[in-house]
Design a protein around this motif. Structure first.
Motif, PDB file in Angstrom:
ATOM      1  N   LEU A 170      18.584 -42.134 -10.263  1.00  0.00           N
ATOM      2  CA  LEU A 170      18.353 -42.272  -8.826  1.00  0.00           C
ATOM      3  C   LEU A 170      18.497 -40.925  -8.122  1.00  0.00           C
ATOM      4  O   LEU A 170      17.688 -40.582  -7.246  1.00  0.00           O
ATOM      5  N   ALA A 171      19.483 -40.136  -8.523  1.00  0.00           N
ATOM      6  CA  ALA A 171      19.678 -38.821  -7.910  1.00  0.00           C
ATOM      7  C   ALA A 171      18.505 -37.899  -8.213  1.00  0.00           C
ATOM      8  O   ALA A 171      18.079 -37.121  -7.357  1.00  0.00           O
ATOM      9  N   GLY A 172      17.962 -37.979  -9.432  1.00  0.00           N
ATOM     10  CA  GLY A 172      16.770 -37.198  -9.758  1.00  0.00           C
ATOM     11  C   GLY A 172      15.587 -37.617  -8.896  1.00  0.00           C
ATOM     12  O   GLY A 172      14.862 -36.776  -8.364  1.00  0.00           O
ATOM     13  N   PHE A 173      15.393 -38.915  -8.752  1.00  0.00           N
ATOM     14  CA  PHE A 173      14.335 -39.445  -7.891  1.00  0.00           C
ATOM     15  C   PHE A 173      14.540 -38.950  -6.457  1.00  0.00           C
ATOM     16  O   PHE A 173      13.609 -38.445  -5.816  1.00  0.00           O
ATOM     17  N   ARG A 174      15.762 -39.079  -5.973  1.00  0.00           N
ATOM     18  CA  ARG A 174      16.068 -38.677  -4.589  1.00  0.00           C
ATOM     19  C   ARG A 174      15.821 -37.185  -4.388  1.00  0.00           C
ATOM     20  O   ARG A 174      15.283 -36.754  -3.376  1.00  0.00           O
ATOM     21  N   THR A 175      16.187 -36.376  -5.359  1.00  0.00           N
ATOM     22  CA  THR A 175      15.967 -34.935  -5.270  1.00  0.00           C
ATOM     23  C   THR A 175      14.474 -34.624  -5.168  1.00  0.00           C
ATOM     24  O   THR A 175      14.045 -33.827  -4.320  1.00  0.00           O
ATOM     25  N   LEU A 176      13.679 -35.251  -6.027  1.00  0.00           N
ATOM     26  CA  LEU A 176      12.227 -35.036  -5.980  1.00  0.00           C
ATOM     27  C   LEU A 176      11.637 -35.486  -4.643  1.00  0.00           C
ATOM     28  O   LEU A 176      10.816 -34.780  -4.044  1.00  0.00           O
ATOM     29  N   ILE A 177      12.051 -36.651  -4.166  1.00  0.00           N
ATOM     30  CA  ILE A 177      11.504 -37.183  -2.915  1.00  0.00           C
ATOM     31  C   ILE A 177      11.948 -36.336  -1.728  1.00  0.00           C
ATOM     32  O   ILE A 177      11.149 -36.046  -0.820  1.00  0.00           O
ATOM     33  N   ASP A 178      13.203 -35.904  -1.704  1.00  0.00           N
ATOM     34  CA  ASP A 178      13.664 -35.036  -0.614  1.00  0.00           C
ATOM     35  C   ASP A 178      12.905 -33.714  -0.613  1.00  0.00           C
ATOM     36  O   ASP A 178      12.502 -33.221   0.448  1.00  0.00           O
ATOM     37  N   ASP A 179      12.701 -33.131  -1.798  1.00  0.00           N
ATOM     38  CA  ASP A 179      11.944 -31.882  -1.892  1.00  0.00           C
ATOM     39  C   ASP A 179      10.483 -32.098  -1.458  1.00  0.00           C
ATOM     40  O   ASP A 179       9.903 -31.258  -0.779  1.00  0.00           O
ATOM     41  N   LEU A 180       9.894 -33.228  -1.862  1.00  0.00           N
ATOM     42  CA  LEU A 180       8.532 -33.560  -1.444  1.00  0.00           C
ATOM     43  C   LEU A 180       8.427 -33.588   0.067  1.00  0.00           C
ATOM     44  O   LEU A 180       7.540 -32.961   0.659  1.00  0.00           O
ATOM     45  N   HIS A 181       9.337 -34.295   0.712  1.00  0.00           N
ATOM     46  CA  HIS A 181       9.247 -34.448   2.165  1.00  0.00           C
ATOM     47  C   HIS A 181       9.556 -33.155   2.908  1.00  0.00           C
ATOM     48  O   HIS A 181       8.995 -32.922   3.985  1.00  0.00           O
ATOM     49  N   ALA A 182      10.381 -32.311   2.348  1.00  0.00           N
ATOM     50  CA  ALA A 182      10.597 -30.990   2.957  1.00  0.00           C
ATOM     51  C   ALA A 182       9.294 -30.185   2.916  1.00  0.00           C
ATOM     52  O   ALA A 182       8.916 -29.542   3.905  1.00  0.00           O
ATOM     53  N   ASP A 183       8.600 -30.221   1.767  1.00  0.00           N
ATOM     54  CA  ASP A 183       7.313 -29.520   1.657  1.00  0.00           C
ATOM     55  C   ASP A 183       6.268 -30.134   2.573  1.00  0.00           C
ATOM     56  O   ASP A 183       5.510 -29.419   3.234  1.00  0.00           O
ATOM     57  N   LEU A 184       6.201 -31.462   2.634  1.00  0.00           N
ATOM     58  CA  LEU A 184       5.227 -32.118   3.511  1.00  0.00           C
ATOM     59  C   LEU A 184       5.483 -31.765   4.975  1.00  0.00           C
ATOM     60  O   LEU A 184       4.534 -31.566   5.739  1.00  0.00           O
ATOM     61  N   ALA A 185       6.739 -31.676   5.361  1.00  0.00           N
ATOM     62  CA  ALA A 185       7.071 -31.294   6.739  1.00  0.00           C
ATOM     63  C   ALA A 185       6.551 -29.896   7.041  1.00  0.00           C
ATOM     64  O   ALA A 185       5.979 -29.660   8.114  1.00  0.00           O
ATOM     65  N   ARG A 186       6.714 -28.976   6.098  1.00  0.00           N
ATOM     66  CA  ARG A 186       6.212 -27.614   6.298  1.00  0.00           C
ATOM     67  C   ARG A 186       4.683 -27.581   6.353  1.00  0.00           C
ATOM     68  O   ARG A 186       4.102 -26.673   6.932  1.00  0.00           O
TER      69      ARG A 186
END
Length: 156
Positions: free
Chosen positions: A16-32
């Motif tokens: 779950l933490a790996g999933f969360r890390t990927l999703i958080d990184d995805l959304h940070a990039d999408l925001a940029r």
């Protein structure tokens, strides 16, 4: 066999933490990249709407949530410009939920970012290790791995 230094409950937490890390990184990039309002649950909704569109009722079933919950999320994504409601050409009594150009752009950018994130993991862990993790998870996870009802499952 689980051991004191590797108790069984740690594995799902790490996954779950790996999933969360990927999703958080995805959304940070999408925001940029111009999509700061997209949230993790929105990705499931956009995938469930798909290229052909759907009704709010069918969307709720696909996501494992009530029609009302699906409708609220659709309202939000319509307000943000990711989805639109349109008359169903096959049945004038029904409304379809369809993706807009902005919705397609968000999904397209997500796919690119996921590839970049995988590359980052491969650069850190090694391409062979990442491939081995994927292969091992494919062996352990049921064939219907890409279910979209995660929002309903988490909310249950």
């Amino acid at each position: 066999m689980a051991t004191p230094d590797r108790p069984g409950f740690v594995l799902p937490l790490l996954l779950l933490a790996g999933f969360r890390t990927l999703i958080d990184d995805l959304h940070a990039d999408l925001a940029r990249q111009g999509h700061p309002e997209l949230r993790p649950a929105h990705g499931f909704v956009l995938q469930a709407v798909g290229a052909g569109g759907t009704t709010a009722s069918d969307l709720g079933q696909r996501l494992g949530v009530s029609k009302q919950a699906a409708g609220k999320t659709v309202d939000r994504l319509v307000a943000l410009g990711y989805l639109e409601r349109a008359d169903d050409p096959a049945d004038a009594r029904r409304k379809l939920v369809r993706m807009t150009a902005k919705g397609y752009d968000g999904l397209r950018r997500s796919a690119v970012v996921f590839d970049e994130l995988r590359d980052r993991w491969a650069a850190t862990l090694g391409a062979e290790r990442v491939a081995a993790i994927e292969d091992d998870l494919r062996r352990m996870v049921p064939a219907d791995v890409f279910r979209l009802d995660v929002p309903g499952w988490f909310g249950a």
